[in-house]
Design a protein around this motif. Structure first.
Motif, PDB file in Angstrom:
ATOM      1  N   LEU A 116     163.024  47.860  -3.904  1.00 53.03           N
ATOM      2  CA  LEU A 116     163.938  48.581  -3.002  1.00 53.03           C
ATOM      3  C   LEU A 116     163.134  49.385  -1.984  1.00 53.03           C
ATOM      4  CD1 LEU A 116     166.780  49.761  -2.201  1.00 53.03           C
ATOM      5  CD2 LEU A 116     166.281  51.589  -3.847  1.00 53.03           C
ATOM      6  N   VAL A 117     162.157  50.159  -2.471  1.00 51.84           N
ATOM      7  CA  VAL A 117     161.371  51.001  -1.565  1.00 51.84           C
ATOM      8  C   VAL A 117     160.653  50.140  -0.532  1.00 51.84           C
ATOM      9  CG1 VAL A 117     159.380  52.571  -1.453  1.00 51.84           C
ATOM     10  CG2 VAL A 117     161.125  52.903  -3.206  1.00 51.84           C
ATOM     11  N   ASP A 118     160.121  48.997  -0.976  1.00 51.03           N
ATOM     12  CA  ASP A 118     159.420  48.113  -0.032  1.00 51.03           C
ATOM     13  C   ASP A 118     160.376  47.546   1.019  1.00 51.03           C
ATOM     14  OD1 ASP A 118     158.194  44.853   0.151  1.00 51.03           O
ATOM     15  OD2 ASP A 118     157.023  46.598   0.778  1.00 51.03           O
ATOM     16  N   GLU A 119     161.562  47.123   0.592  1.00 54.24           N
ATOM     17  CA  GLU A 119     162.548  46.562   1.545  1.00 54.24           C
ATOM     18  C   GLU A 119     163.036  47.639   2.514  1.00 54.24           C
ATOM     19  OE1 GLU A 119     162.021  42.805   0.684  1.00 54.24           O
ATOM     20  OE2 GLU A 119     163.631  43.396   2.052  1.00 54.24           O
ATOM     21  N   LEU A 120     163.184  48.870   2.026  1.00 50.43           N
ATOM     22  CA  LEU A 120     163.591  49.962   2.923  1.00 50.43           C
ATOM     23  C   LEU A 120     162.526  50.185   3.986  1.00 50.43           C
ATOM     24  CD1 LEU A 120     165.013  52.455   0.268  1.00 50.43           C
ATOM     25  CD2 LEU A 120     166.345  51.340   2.071  1.00 50.43           C
ATOM     26  N   GLY A 121     161.262  50.108   3.582  1.00 50.23           N
ATOM     27  CA  GLY A 121     160.164  50.302   4.533  1.00 50.23           C
ATOM     28  C   GLY A 121     160.193  49.268   5.641  1.00 50.23           C
ATOM     29  N   LYS A 122     160.596  48.055   5.286  1.00 53.20           N
ATOM     30  CA  LYS A 122     160.657  46.978   6.300  1.00 53.20           C
ATOM     31  C   LYS A 122     161.751  47.260   7.331  1.00 53.20           C
ATOM     32  CE  LYS A 122     159.161  43.344   3.055  1.00 53.20           C
ATOM     33  NZ  LYS A 122     159.693  42.254   2.174  1.00 53.20           N
ATOM     34  N   ARG A 123     162.706  48.105   6.961  1.00 55.90           N
ATOM     35  CA  ARG A 123     163.850  48.398   7.840  1.00 55.90           C
ATOM     36  C   ARG A 123     163.805  49.819   8.419  1.00 55.90           C
ATOM     37  NH1 ARG A 123     164.890  44.998   3.897  1.00 55.90           N
ATOM     38  NH2 ARG A 123     166.246  43.164   4.216  1.00 55.90           N
ATOM     39  N   ASP A 124     162.662  50.472   8.265  1.00 59.84           N
ATOM     40  CA  ASP A 124     162.492  51.843   8.779  1.00 59.84           C
ATOM     41  C   ASP A 124     163.574  52.775   8.242  1.00 59.84           C
ATOM     42  OD1 ASP A 124     162.465  53.685  11.894  1.00 59.84           O
ATOM     43  OD2 ASP A 124     161.064  53.774  10.193  1.00 59.84           O
ATOM     44  N   PRO A 205     155.826  57.117   3.005  1.00 62.15           N
ATOM     45  CA  PRO A 205     156.792  57.923   3.769  1.00 62.15           C
ATOM     46  C   PRO A 205     158.217  57.369   3.729  1.00 62.15           C
ATOM     47  CG  PRO A 205     155.356  56.708   5.268  1.00 62.15           C
ATOM     48  CD  PRO A 205     154.837  56.466   3.906  1.00 62.15           C
ATOM     49  N   VAL A 206     158.398  56.204   3.106  1.00 64.53           N
ATOM     50  CA  VAL A 206     159.783  55.700   2.946  1.00 64.53           C
ATOM     51  C   VAL A 206     160.565  56.660   2.062  1.00 64.53           C
ATOM     52  CG1 VAL A 206     161.162  53.870   1.862  1.00 64.53           C
ATOM     53  CG2 VAL A 206     159.189  53.281   3.299  1.00 64.53           C
ATOM     54  N   ILE A 207     159.860  57.228   1.080  1.00 63.39           N
ATOM     55  CA  ILE A 207     160.513  58.223   0.221  1.00 63.39           C
ATOM     56  C   ILE A 207     160.642  59.506   1.033  1.00 63.39           C
ATOM     57  CG2 ILE A 207     160.293  59.598  -1.895  1.00 63.39           C
ATOM     58  CD1 ILE A 207     158.704  57.129  -3.035  1.00 63.39           C
ATOM     59  N   MET A 208     161.868  59.985   1.172  1.00 64.26           N
ATOM     60  CA  MET A 208     162.098  61.234   1.924  1.00 64.26           C
ATOM     61  C   MET A 208     161.991  62.427   0.989  1.00 64.26           C
ATOM     62  SD  MET A 208     165.566  62.523   3.825  1.00 64.26           S
ATOM     63  CE  MET A 208     166.002  64.242   3.589  1.00 64.26           C
ATOM     64  N   SER A 209     162.578  62.311  -0.198  1.00 65.86           N
ATOM     65  CA  SER A 209     162.646  63.486  -1.074  1.00 65.86           C
ATOM     66  C   SER A 209     162.783  63.060  -2.532  1.00 65.86           C
ATOM     67  CB  SER A 209     163.862  64.324  -0.676  1.00 65.86           C
ATOM     68  OG  SER A 209     164.162  65.305  -1.645  1.00 65.86           O
ATOM     69  N   TRP A 210     162.150  63.829  -3.390  1.00 66.32           N
ATOM     70  CA  TRP A 210     162.413  63.746  -4.827  1.00 66.32           C
ATOM     71  C   TRP A 210     163.526  64.734  -5.129  1.00 66.32           C
ATOM     72  CZ3 TRP A 210     160.306  59.679  -6.744  1.00 66.32           C
ATOM     73  CH2 TRP A 210     159.041  59.240  -6.323  1.00 66.32           C
ATOM     74  N   GLN A 211     164.472  64.293  -5.914  1.00 71.85           N
ATOM     75  CA  GLN A 211     165.630  65.163  -6.204  1.00 71.85           C
ATOM     76  C   GLN A 211     165.699  65.382  -7.720  1.00 71.85           C
ATOM     77  OE1 GLN A 211     170.043  64.186  -5.142  1.00 71.85           O
ATOM     78  NE2 GLN A 211     169.144  65.379  -3.436  1.00 71.85           N
TER      79      GLN A 211
END
Ligand SMILES: O=C1NC[C@H](CO)[C@@H](O)[C@@H]1O
Length: 434
Positions: A116-124, A205-211
């Motif tokens: 998921l994190v990798d695919e999000l990175g591909k989509r900014d 940097p794809v991760i914005m925040s730990w909650q």
């Protein structure tokens, strides 16, 4: 000085300054910054995004890619996702779970998060990852107590005793063994190396925040001063712990705001004043909180929207006082006629979403510390499988977790008017970034 501290609205958010081109989402006074611009969240709740990314079992990687493409196409730039679930006896919890007992992790589900994190990175796109849950639908804090107190994990959907559930679940915060295990899980995830792209989560940097958790509460509505003090310490200490593990990312609590703070504004402010809590969160649930009766929409609308507007504005004002950004990271309303059926209209929900988008858009444009929204929740291509609309293992995942009817609050890929509304307001928020 007040203006600089963002304590006085009116001045639109000052441009971040090209100098700071950090790819990580950071906080600049009362706004987010990313890649040299102010950053606003036009987001979706997508609790099951990591599940879809799993290489086997529940994984549906083709669906995940399609869901992210659909969200991207309507301007969604952020998703809020469950990072870890705990195996539990409670019936209305998701199965399988990431953790099958203290220290026993399902590597396939963790690899799903990687994908998921990798695919999000591909989509900014960026992601907020919550590391626990006050509610039962992913095991959560009450499952930790089953492990370390030996008390039964009682599903409030079964007992109907929500007050008792909340008071008991809040014992998690002061249970030393539970906290040790929780911190072990936090460390395992925060220090994870993505098995898809080889990046450390800490450096991504794809991760914005730990909650800290989804909707952590100090107890029930009658929480004692002692419970409130324990809760406040837990937030500050856990946020500090995460920052010690990870110097790059923001940390937030996952709080609902006053509704998750026993209606105690002093508690909400005190529990979020720690320098280790980088931004504030709040949620808005008019139906869950009894403000809106979806079977009497006409009679209950005016009161519900008045209370909603007040809730929206008062928390932005508290953020201004604390000098931190705030995100409305959950809100929702059911389909017309309180139906779970995907064929039911979304007229009332669209009106509710529009009211929220307008108010937040207006205050953001005025430079107030509201940094955006995440609606609850992305249903996309998911479809309910059972006549009673309850989830069973093996059924599609969708925006509604297993403790609620499948279709209650989900925004499906066929809800054209809702998607158009979301796109319109995502575009408006993005136009504020400079
Ligand atoms: O975090 C949450 N807030 C409200 C959602 C809808 O009731 C619920 O599904 C979830 O536990």
């Amino acid at each position: 000085a007040l203006a600089v501290a963002g304590l006085v609205s009116g001045a639109a958010a000052a441009p971040v300054g090209a100098a700071d081109k950090s790819e990580f989402v950071t906080v600049k006074q009362t706004h987010f910054a990313r890649k040299g611009q102010t950053y606003y969240i036009a987001g979706a709740n997508f609790w099951y995004g990591g599940y879809l990314g799993s290489p086997s079992g529940v994984g549906e990687r083709a669906r995940l890619r399609k869901e992210l493409d659909t969200m991207k196409a309507i301007g969604i730039n952020n998703v809020r996702v469950l990072a870890v679930s705990e195996k539990t006896e409670m019936t209305s919890a998701v199965r399988p779970a990431t953790t099958n007992g203290p220290g026993k992790y399902d590597e396939d589900l963790l690899a799903g998060l990687d994908f998921l994190v990798d695919e999000l990175g591909k989509r900014d796109m960026t992601v907020v990852l919550y590391l626990n849950n006050f509610w039962q639908w992913s095991g959560g804090m009450t499952q930790y107590l089953n492990w370390f107190e030996g008390t039964p994990a009682l599903d409030p959907n079964v007992t109907r005793d929500y007050d008792g559930y909340m008071a008991k679940t809040a014992r998690f915060y002061a249970n030393k063994e539970a906290q040790t295990e929780y911190r072990g899980t936090i460390k395992k995830i925060v220090q994870r190396v993505n098995t898809i792209n080889g990046k450390s989560y800490r450096d991504d940097p794809v991760i914005m925040s730990w909650q800290l958790a989804n909707e952590p509460r100090p107890g029930n509505g009658k929480a004692s001063d002692k419970e409130k003090a324990i809760y406040t310490t837990w937030i500050a200490d856990t946020a500090q712990y995460i920052h010690e593990l990870d110097k790059n990312h923001l940390v937030s609590s996952g709080s609902e705001g006053l509704a998750g703070s026993a209606q105690d504004a002093k508690l909400f402010m005190a529990s979020h004043s720690s320098k280790h809590v980088d931004y504030l969160t709040y949620h808005l649930w008019p139906k869950n909180w009894g403000w809106f009766d979806s079977k009497k929409p006409v009679e209950s609308w005016d009161g519900a929207i008045a209370r909603s507007r007040d809730y929206l504005n008062s928390h932005i004002d508290m953020a201004k006082t604390l000098g931190k950004p705030i995100v409305l990271e959950e809100f929702g309303l059911d389909r017309d006629g309180a139906s779970f059926d995907i064929k039911a209209g979304t007229t009332i929900r669209d009106r509710f979403y529009g009211e929220i988008f307008e108010l937040i858009g207006r205050r953001a444009a005025a430079g107030d510390p509201i940094a955006g929204w995440n609606f609850w929740a992305w249903g996309g291509a998911g479809r309910a499988a059972n006549a009673d609309y309850w989830w069973k293992q093996g059924n599609d995942f969708m925006g509604d977790p297993p403790q609620e009817e499948q279709g209650l609050y989900s925004v499906f890929d066929s809800d054209a008017s809702s998607l158009a509304l979301i796109k319109d307001h995502a575009d408006k928020l993005r136009s504020l970034q400079k």
